[in-house]
Enzyme design. Structure first.
Site, short mmCIF file in Angstrom:
data_model
loop_
_atom_site.label_atom_id
_atom_site.label_comp_id
_atom_site.label_asym_id
_atom_site.label_seq_id
_atom_site.Cartn_x
_atom_site.Cartn_y
_atom_site.Cartn_z
N TRP A 87 0.83 -1.22 0.00
CA TRP A 87 0.00 0.00 0.00
C TRP A 87 0.86 1.27 0.00
O TRP A 87 1.88 1.33 0.71
CB TRP A 87 -0.86 0.00 1.26
CG TRP A 87 -1.43 1.33 1.61
CD1 TRP A 87 -0.80 2.32 2.33
CD2 TRP A 87 -2.72 1.84 1.26
NE1 TRP A 87 -1.64 3.41 2.45
CE2 TRP A 87 -2.82 3.13 1.81
CE3 TRP A 87 -3.79 1.31 0.56
CZ2 TRP A 87 -3.96 3.91 1.67
CZ3 TRP A 87 -4.93 2.10 0.42
CH2 TRP A 87 -5.00 3.38 0.97
N MET A 88 0.42 2.28 -0.74
CA MET A 88 1.08 3.60 -0.70
C MET A 88 0.04 4.68 -0.50
O MET A 88 -1.02 4.64 -1.12
CB MET A 88 1.83 3.84 -2.01
CG MET A 88 2.43 5.24 -2.12
SD MET A 88 3.41 5.45 -3.62
CE MET A 88 2.13 5.79 -4.81
N ASN A 89 0.34 5.69 0.36
CA ASN A 89 -0.41 6.94 0.30
C ASN A 89 0.56 8.11 0.13
O ASN A 89 1.42 8.01 -0.76
CB ASN A 89 -1.47 7.08 1.42
CG ASN A 89 -1.00 6.96 2.83
OD1 ASN A 89 -0.66 5.89 3.27
ND2 ASN A 89 -1.03 8.04 3.58
N ASP A 90 0.46 9.14 0.89
CA ASP A 90 1.14 10.42 0.60
C ASP A 90 2.59 10.33 0.11
O ASP A 90 3.39 9.57 0.67
CB ASP A 90 1.22 11.26 1.87
CG ASP A 90 -0.04 11.27 2.68
OD1 ASP A 90 -1.03 10.69 2.24
OD2 ASP A 90 -0.02 11.86 3.76
N TRP B 156 -3.82 0.27 4.24
CA TRP B 156 -3.03 1.15 5.12
C TRP B 156 -2.66 0.46 6.43
O TRP B 156 -3.50 -0.13 7.08
CB TRP B 156 -3.85 2.41 5.41
CG TRP B 156 -3.09 3.44 6.18
CD1 TRP B 156 -2.32 4.44 5.66
CD2 TRP B 156 -3.00 3.56 7.61
NE1 TRP B 156 -1.77 5.18 6.67
CE2 TRP B 156 -2.16 4.66 7.88
CE3 TRP B 156 -3.53 2.85 8.68
CZ2 TRP B 156 -1.85 5.08 9.17
CZ3 TRP B 156 -3.21 3.26 9.97
CH2 TRP B 156 -2.39 4.36 10.21
N ASP C 122 2.59 15.98 9.77
CA ASP C 122 3.03 16.27 8.40
C ASP C 122 3.89 17.54 8.31
O ASP C 122 3.60 18.46 7.53
CB ASP C 122 1.82 16.37 7.45
CG ASP C 122 0.85 15.21 7.63
OD1 ASP C 122 1.29 14.15 8.12
OD2 ASP C 122 -0.34 15.36 7.30
N GLU D 228 -4.35 18.43 6.55
CA GLU D 228 -3.15 17.59 6.53
C GLU D 228 -2.17 18.10 5.49
O GLU D 228 -2.50 18.92 4.63
CB GLU D 228 -3.54 16.14 6.17
CG GLU D 228 -4.58 15.54 7.10
CD GLU D 228 -4.95 14.09 6.75
OE1 GLU D 228 -5.00 13.28 7.68
OE2 GLU D 228 -5.18 13.78 5.58
N TRP E 200 -9.23 8.89 -0.05
CA TRP E 200 -9.43 8.07 1.15
C TRP E 200 -10.80 7.40 1.16
O TRP E 200 -11.01 6.42 1.88
CB TRP E 200 -9.24 8.92 2.41
CG TRP E 200 -7.80 9.11 2.76
CD1 TRP E 200 -7.08 10.27 2.74
CD2 TRP E 200 -6.87 8.09 3.20
NE1 TRP E 200 -5.78 10.05 3.13
CE2 TRP E 200 -5.63 8.72 3.41
CE3 TRP E 200 -6.97 6.71 3.41
CZ2 TRP E 200 -4.50 8.02 3.84
CZ3 TRP E 200 -5.84 6.02 3.83
CH2 TRP E 200 -4.62 6.66 4.04
C1 FRU Z 1 -2.75 12.03 4.78
C2 FRU Z 1 -2.34 11.36 6.07
C3 FRU Z 1 -1.35 12.21 6.83
C4 FRU Z 1 -0.62 11.22 7.66
C5 FRU Z 1 -0.56 10.04 6.73
C6 FRU Z 1 -0.60 8.71 7.43
O1 FRU Z 1 -3.19 11.18 3.80
O2 FRU Z 1 -3.47 11.09 6.85
O3 FRU Z 1 -1.92 13.26 7.56
O4 FRU Z 1 0.65 11.66 8.03
O5 FRU Z 1 -1.66 10.14 5.86
O6 FRU Z 1 -0.35 7.68 6.54
#
Ligand code: FRU
Length: 614
Positions: A151-154, A178, A271, A324, A414
């Site tokens: 999984w990848m996010n930010d 996540w 962040d 964020e 999300w």
């Molecule tokens: C944004 C977020 C950030 C947090 C990260 C956790 O998508 O919720 O605020 O640092 O993802 O994965």
């Protein structure tokens, strides 16, 4: 004393004997069930990886990794109960020469050990020297950055150093949902091809690693070394704290600062994004005070001691979700000598089409505080950087030369990111983009986003080149490239003339369509993905997104990038950006043009097939 010891020993041997009766030998591991929700996996063979069998929608188990009796790490994994969807590798090399045992806590919901033993994961652990990360998925983008697996996010810690673009990202190496946040790490020399590396930051005693930024400490003000790359991130456990790590090898490997955390607050804040403030000779930091929906600004001489200077945002802009991933920078205004400051403020939920999105404020920054521009009524207007549903957590690279402000965003939302129909990996990043500012007729400054110039090197063959095409009610169809699943770039210069709207429809042999409509009366472009392919994995996915064109002359120059599961639409001068995911069951093979209300003219239509980056 002697006797007691002997008795003790024999009890131990007896117990071991009984245990061994229940143990199952499997591919380099021994499984020992200890009860309804506790199992030991003992590693019995030397190997580079232990492959963990994962069920994508399985229940979460806590896996404690114990080496020579010492707990080394604890991760959360959805160990397979009824079917193995994929495996993920647990790197065993840090524990070489040690006795490794996984002490696993599974769901409490089992009635008996017998039932717990039925879980398919127990038959499917194996030790291996290799992990096959070869892509086999039809929706893995062919020219966007994605993680090899997991999984990848930010995007995180982006910095340009020694001609290398470093891109870290929120990464779960143990499944495609996540969890277990680390900073995955990729690098590129051309913003197109990405090399994958070991994670830059792994969870430690302070928590998992949430989002943050990296900056180059040219003057060695932190004492980590001249030109050290310093990363600041959120350590996330029961609370959120800000921590530092530094790299003295150009951003390739990081050491965590022993004095962490360097910044703590009494409420949720995350962040961190820091930059060197040349004028004041200090470091500045913007931090998302997530639940208060405001941004906090700090200053520091050395990145270690931070003083709160100001707050921005209470009750301003979009407020329907947590704030964020901030970023602050100065940009020139197109066609003038002016410069303005831009504060990026990602928000989730509360985006214009539901879920996550990137809002921004334009204004002034005096080195201490940020003041947003107001409109004619004295209000601070809400502005969005991208009018699609799949553009989030966008922040910029630091230290990019030539005054460039290059950004990249997480290409998902999300609302449904964990449910999209991929398996081995989840989520890609957007194409990298260059930011600028322009002043519109309403006197307001807006962000422009254009694809980074490097991306022109993706072009393979010019497949279509059409000039002066009149478009009316009767559909005009143009074939799209077929190679590499139809990945392509479309350039379209059009003039609405007497038409009230022009619709570009992408369609495939399964009759799945994406309709992009320019409404010349409203000066808007809409993107309808309600019939785009697979849409039923989330009720929030089928949608129509709409963007203002910031033009009034009926002329539009579009640039559209189609990858296997995404479409990014830009106005040539960047006044419009729209990013949407799509999951067609077959590649879109036809582009249809139609106009309503009168004839429109396409002055030029060019279609390039693109190369894959694999
Ligand atoms: C944004 C977020 C950030 C947090 C990260 C956790 O998508 O919720 O605020 O640092 O993802 O994965």
């Amino acid at each position: 004393m002697k006797k007691v010891k002997k008795v003790g020993m024999s009890i131990a041997w007896f117990c071991l004997g009984t245990l061994m009766l229940h143990a199952q030998e499997r591919k380099g591991v021994t499984i020992e069930h200890l009860g309804t929700n506790n199992t030991l996996v003992r590693i019995t063979e030397v190997g580079k990886y232990l492959l963990l069998p994962i069920q994508d929608n399985g229940e979460e188990a806590t896996v404690n990794i114990v080496a020579d009796g010492k707990q080394e790490r604890s991760i959360v994994a959805r160990l397979a109960t009824s079917k193995v969807d994929y495996t993920v590798p647990l790197d065993l090399t840090p524990y070489r020469g040690k006795q490794v045992v996984l002490n696993i806590l599974t769901t409490q919901g089992r009635n008996s050990v017998r039932e717990a033993k039925q879980d398919v994961c127990w038959k499917n652990f194996s030790v291996s020297d290799t992990y096959d990360a070869t892509n086999r998925e039809k929706y893995r983008p062919a020219f966007h950055h994605t993680p090899l697996y997991g999984w990848m996010n930010d995007p995180n810690g982006m910095v340009y150093k020694d001609s290398v673009w470093h891109l870290c990202y929120q990464w779960n190496p143990y499944g495609s949902k996540w969890q277990n946040m680390t900073w995955g790490h990729s690098t590129s020399r051309d913003l197109i091809h990405w090399e994958h590396h070991e994670p830059a930051l792994l969870p430690d005693g302070l928590g998992t690693i949430f989002s943050g930024s990296s900056a180059i400490d040219h003057a060695n003000s932190a004492g980590f070394g001249k030109d050290a790359v310093v990363a600041m991130y959120t350590s996330a456990a029961a609370s959120q704290m800000q921590s530092l790590a530094y790299s003295t090898d150009g951003g390739h490997t990081f050491t965590t600062y022993p004095g962490n955390p360097v910044l703590t607050l009494e409420s949720e804040a995350r962040d961190p994004n820091m930059w060197w403030n040349e004028k004041q000779g200090q470091w500045n930091l913007v931090l998302a005070h997530a639940l208060e929906k405001e941004m906090l600004f700090f200053a520091s001489p050395d990145m270690k001691k931070w003083t709160l200077q100001s707050r921005f945002g209470k009750d301003l802009g979009a407020q329907d979700g947590v704030w964020e991933c901030p970023d602050l920078f100065e940009l020139p205004v197109a066609g003038s000598d002016e410069k303005r400051w831009v504060l990026l403020c990602n928000i989730n939920p509360g985006g214009p089409f539901g879920g996550s999105a990137t809002q921004y404020f334009v204004g002034e920054w005096d080195g201490r505080s940020f003041k947003a521009d107001t409109d004619a009524q004295g209000n601070v207007p809400t502005k969005w950087m991208d009018y699609g549903k799949d553009h989030y957590a966008t922040v910029s690279w630091s230290d990019v030369p030539d005054g460039r402000r290059t950004v990249i965003g997480w290409m998902s939302n999300w609302q449904y990111a964990a449910e999209v129909p991929t398996l081995q990996f989840r989520s890609a990043n957007t194409l990298p983009r260059e930011l600028g500012l322009f002043k519109d007729a309403d006197g307001q400054y807006y962000l422009s986003s254009t694809p980074s110039p490097e991306l022109e090197a993706l072009r393979d063959k010019r497949m279509q080149y059409i000039r002066q095409l009149s478009v009316g009610k009767r559909a005009r169809t143009v074939a799209l490239p077929t190679q590499n699943d139809g990945i392509c770039e479309i350039l379209l210069e059009m003039d609405a003339r007497r038409a009230t709207s022009i619709t570009l429809t992408l369609s495939n042999k399964a009759d799945e369509t994406v309709a992009m409509t320019y409404d010349a009366t409203k000066n808007e472009v809409s993107f309808d993905r309600t019939r785009s392919g697979i849409t039923d994995f989330s009720q929030d996915f089928p949608s129509v997104t709409v963007a203002p064109t910031h033009t009034t002359d009926g002329k539009l120059n579009l640039r559209i990038f189609i990858d296997r599961s995404s479409i990014e639409l830009f106005e040539q001068n960047g006044r419009l950006a729209m990013t949407n995911l799509v999951f067609p069951t077959a590649p879109y093979s036809t582009l249809t043009l139609q106009a309503e209300g009168g004839n429109a003219r396409v002055n030029k239509l060019t279609i390039y097939s693109l190369q894959t980056i694999f």
